[in-house]
Design a protein around this motif. Structure first.
Motif, PDB file in Angstrom:
ATOM      1  N   LEU A 185       0.835  -1.197   0.000  1.00  0.00           N
ATOM      2  CA  LEU A 185       0.000   0.000   0.000  1.00  0.00           C
ATOM      3  C   LEU A 185       0.876   1.256   0.000  1.00  0.00           C
ATOM      4  O   LEU A 185       0.572   2.240  -0.685  1.00  0.00           O
ATOM      5  CB  LEU A 185      -0.921   0.002   1.222  1.00  0.00           C
ATOM      6  N   GLY A 186       1.955   1.193   0.751  1.00  0.00           N
ATOM      7  CA  GLY A 186       2.885   2.313   0.774  1.00  0.00           C
ATOM      8  C   GLY A 186       3.418   2.632  -0.608  1.00  0.00           C
ATOM      9  O   GLY A 186       3.508   3.805  -1.005  1.00  0.00           O
ATOM     10  N   MET A 187       3.737   1.597  -1.373  1.00  0.00           N
ATOM     11  CA  MET A 187       4.274   1.819  -2.714  1.00  0.00           C
ATOM     12  C   MET A 187       3.203   2.316  -3.681  1.00  0.00           C
ATOM     13  O   MET A 187       3.500   3.043  -4.627  1.00  0.00           O
ATOM     14  CB  MET A 187       4.916   0.533  -3.239  1.00  0.00           C
ATOM     15  N   MET A 188       1.947   1.932  -3.439  1.00  0.00           N
ATOM     16  CA  MET A 188       0.869   2.452  -4.285  1.00  0.00           C
ATOM     17  C   MET A 188       0.694   3.949  -4.045  1.00  0.00           C
ATOM     18  O   MET A 188       0.467   4.716  -4.982  1.00  0.00           O
ATOM     19  CB  MET A 188      -0.427   1.683  -4.024  1.00  0.00           C
ATOM     20  N   TYR A 189       0.832   4.366  -2.783  1.00  0.00           N
ATOM     21  CA  TYR A 189       0.777   5.802  -2.482  1.00  0.00           C
ATOM     22  C   TYR A 189       1.994   6.519  -3.062  1.00  0.00           C
ATOM     23  O   TYR A 189       1.894   7.652  -3.540  1.00  0.00           O
ATOM     24  CB  TYR A 189       0.699   6.034  -0.975  1.00  0.00           C
ATOM     25  N   ALA A 190       3.131   5.867  -3.020  1.00  0.00           N
ATOM     26  CA  ALA A 190       4.348   6.483  -3.553  1.00  0.00           C
ATOM     27  C   ALA A 190       4.251   6.691  -5.059  1.00  0.00           C
ATOM     28  O   ALA A 190       4.732   7.694  -5.594  1.00  0.00           O
ATOM     29  CB  ALA A 190       5.556   5.611  -3.220  1.00  0.00           C
ATOM     30  N   SER A 191       3.604   5.740  -5.736  1.00  0.00           N
ATOM     31  CA  SER A 191       3.510   5.798  -7.195  1.00  0.00           C
ATOM     32  C   SER A 191       2.213   6.431  -7.684  1.00  0.00           C
ATOM     33  O   SER A 191       2.072   6.698  -8.880  1.00  0.00           O
ATOM     34  CB  SER A 191       3.627   4.384  -7.774  1.00  0.00           C
ATOM     35  N   GLY A 192       1.251   6.612  -6.776  1.00  0.00           N
ATOM     36  CA  GLY A 192      -0.038   7.155  -7.186  1.00  0.00           C
ATOM     37  C   GLY A 192      -0.855   6.155  -7.978  1.00  0.00           C
ATOM     38  O   GLY A 192      -1.604   6.521  -8.882  1.00  0.00           O
ATOM     39  N   ASN A 195      13.691  -1.744   2.378  1.00  0.00           N
ATOM     40  CA  ASN A 195      14.382  -1.369   1.141  1.00  0.00           C
ATOM     41  C   ASN A 195      13.627  -0.261   0.406  1.00  0.00           C
ATOM     42  O   ASN A 195      14.229   0.693  -0.107  1.00  0.00           O
ATOM     43  CB  ASN A 195      14.524  -2.589   0.231  1.00  0.00           C
ATOM     44  N   ARG A 196      12.305  -0.396   0.360  1.00  0.00           N
ATOM     45  CA  ARG A 196      11.497   0.617  -0.314  1.00  0.00           C
ATOM     46  C   ARG A 196      11.572   1.955   0.418  1.00  0.00           C
ATOM     47  O   ARG A 196      11.630   3.021  -0.203  1.00  0.00           O
ATOM     48  CB  ARG A 196      10.046   0.141  -0.391  1.00  0.00           C
ATOM     49  N   LEU A 197      11.582   1.876   1.728  1.00  0.00           N
ATOM     50  CA  LEU A 197      11.653   3.091   2.542  1.00  0.00           C
ATOM     51  C   LEU A 197      12.984   3.803   2.317  1.00  0.00           C
ATOM     52  O   LEU A 197      13.031   5.036   2.195  1.00  0.00           O
ATOM     53  CB  LEU A 197      11.487   2.721   4.015  1.00  0.00           C
ATOM     54  N   ALA A 198      14.042   3.030   2.241  1.00  0.00           N
ATOM     55  CA  ALA A 198      15.362   3.612   1.991  1.00  0.00           C
ATOM     56  C   ALA A 198      15.382   4.328   0.643  1.00  0.00           C
ATOM     57  O   ALA A 198      15.978   5.407   0.503  1.00  0.00           O
ATOM     58  CB  ALA A 198      16.429   2.519   2.032  1.00  0.00           C
ATOM     59  N   GLY A 199      14.717   3.723  -0.341  1.00  0.00           N
ATOM     60  CA  GLY A 199      14.651   4.340  -1.659  1.00  0.00           C
ATOM     61  C   GLY A 199      13.898   5.657  -1.637  1.00  0.00           C
ATOM     62  O   GLY A 199      14.308   6.634  -2.272  1.00  0.00           O
ATOM     63  N   LEU A 200      12.797   5.694  -0.883  1.00  0.00           N
ATOM     64  CA  LEU A 200      12.024   6.939  -0.783  1.00  0.00           C
ATOM     65  C   LEU A 200      12.798   8.019  -0.038  1.00  0.00           C
ATOM     66  O   LEU A 200      12.754   9.197  -0.397  1.00  0.00           O
ATOM     67  CB  LEU A 200      10.690   6.678  -0.076  1.00  0.00           C
ATOM     68  N   TYR A 201      13.497   7.609   1.021  1.00  0.00           N
ATOM     69  CA  TYR A 201      14.311   8.578   1.757  1.00  0.00           C
ATOM     70  C   TYR A 201      15.370   9.179   0.836  1.00  0.00           C
ATOM     71  O   TYR A 201      15.648  10.383   0.890  1.00  0.00           O
ATOM     72  CB  TYR A 201      14.997   7.906   2.947  1.00  0.00           C
ATOM     73  N   ALA A 202      15.949   8.327  -0.001  1.00  0.00           N
ATOM     74  CA  ALA A 202      16.993   8.796  -0.907  1.00  0.00           C
ATOM     75  C   ALA A 202      16.436   9.806  -1.908  1.00  0.00           C
ATOM     76  O   ALA A 202      17.114  10.753  -2.308  1.00  0.00           O
ATOM     77  CB  ALA A 202      17.613   7.614  -1.645  1.00  0.00           C
ATOM     78  N   GLN A 203      15.176   9.616  -2.291  1.00  0.00           N
ATOM     79  CA  GLN A 203      14.558  10.497  -3.280  1.00  0.00           C
ATOM     80  C   GLN A 203      14.002  11.782  -2.670  1.00  0.00           C
ATOM     81  O   GLN A 203      14.080  12.848  -3.269  1.00  0.00           O
ATOM     82  CB  GLN A 203      13.415   9.761  -3.987  1.00  0.00           C
ATOM     83  N   HIS A 204      13.413  11.671  -1.488  1.00  0.00           N
ATOM     84  CA  HIS A 204      12.636  12.795  -0.958  1.00  0.00           C
ATOM     85  C   HIS A 204      13.142  13.397   0.356  1.00  0.00           C
ATOM     86  O   HIS A 204      12.692  14.465   0.748  1.00  0.00           O
ATOM     87  CB  HIS A 204      11.181  12.366  -0.760  1.00  0.00           C
ATOM     88  N   LEU A 205      14.005  12.677   1.042  1.00  0.00           N
ATOM     89  CA  LEU A 205      14.459  13.181   2.338  1.00  0.00           C
ATOM     90  C   LEU A 205      15.972  13.231   2.399  1.00  0.00           C
ATOM     91  O   LEU A 205      16.668  12.561   1.635  1.00  0.00           O
ATOM     92  CB  LEU A 205      13.944  12.270   3.466  1.00  0.00           C
ATOM     93  N   ASN A 206      16.471  14.031   3.314  1.00  0.00           N
ATOM     94  CA  ASN A 206      17.913  14.043   3.551  1.00  0.00           C
ATOM     95  C   ASN A 206      18.271  12.840   4.399  1.00  0.00           C
ATOM     96  O   ASN A 206      17.660  12.596   5.436  1.00  0.00           O
ATOM     97  CB  ASN A 206      18.320  15.321   4.293  1.00  0.00           C
ATOM     98  N   ARG A 207      19.257  12.103   3.956  1.00  0.00           N
ATOM     99  CA  ARG A 207      19.678  10.954   4.737  1.00  0.00           C
ATOM    100  C   ARG A 207      20.363  11.416   6.017  1.00  0.00           C
ATOM    101  O   ARG A 207      21.162  12.353   5.989  1.00  0.00           O
ATOM    102  CB  ARG A 207      20.647  10.088   3.930  1.00  0.00           C
TER     103      ARG A 207
END
Length: 208
Positions: free
Chosen positions: A159-166, A193-205
């Protein structure tokens, strides 16, 4: 140095202990199976489900998909949601009988409507992939949400990835991260793993 005869005696004692433990475990499994069988034959829906699941997996008994379907069917007819879900999988895969997509969906929907999270997740995936039933991403997201709200980690991650991708829902990174965090907190590696990818795209590590 320990004499050879003492080493051999120690090994013999250890081997005997292991054999006794194995026998005790087997006897316990056989005893449980016998209890389930007795209760199932008396009409207990939960026992019928456990018996069907045992035959399907081959745990504690010789694997027999025909008997698995027989007992899952009896339990499902009494409204047991896990049995309905299990029966749907058997029909979907053609195990223990002919493949029957219509019956598979029928039993899966009954289980999902009772609130069984595994069935809700399975139904969501069928909608998402357009497998057996017409593809419907909105329905997929809705059923994933139902399972996720009950704490199903895999559903939370998907579900998290569906929200991430719309996909099936309005794109929302914050909500995506929220669901992925819930799944990751339960130890779901895919969510991590998915969360790490989103952090890399949208948040400062965070710095180490």
């Amino acid at each position: 140095m320990i004499p050879l005869h003492k080493k051999l005696r120690f090994l013999f004692v250890m081997l005997t202990a292991l054999l006794l433990t194995a026998c005790a475990t087997t006897n316990l499994a056989n005893e449980k199976f016998t209890q389930w069988q007795t209760a199932a034959q008396a009409g207990d829906a939960k026992a019928q489900y456990k018996l069907g699941a045992a035959y399907a997996s081959g745990q504690g008994v010789t694997k027999d998909n025909v008997k698995a379907v027989e007992w899952l069917q009896k339990s499902a007819n009494q409204g047991n949601a896990p049995a309905q879900n299990g029966l749907s999988v058997m029909y979907l895969k053609g195990l223990g009988g002919a493949k029957d997509d219509i019956k598979a969906i029928e039993w899966l929907q009954k289980s999902a409507l009772q609130g069984y999270p595994k069935a809700q997740y399975n139904l969501a995936i069928l909608y998402k992939n357009g497998q057996v039933i017409p593809k419907n991403e909105e329905q997929a997201a809705a059923w994933l949400n139902q399972a996720a709200l009950q704490g199903d980690a895999v559903a939370q991650s998907d579900l998290g990835m569906m929200y991430a991708s719309g996909i099936g829902v309005a794109q929302n990174t914050a909500t995506a991260i929220e669901w992925l965090q819930k799944a990751a907190a339960q130890g779901n590696s895919e969510a991590k793993n998915r969360l790490a990818g989103l952090y890399a795209q949208h948040l400062n590590r965070p710095s180490n």
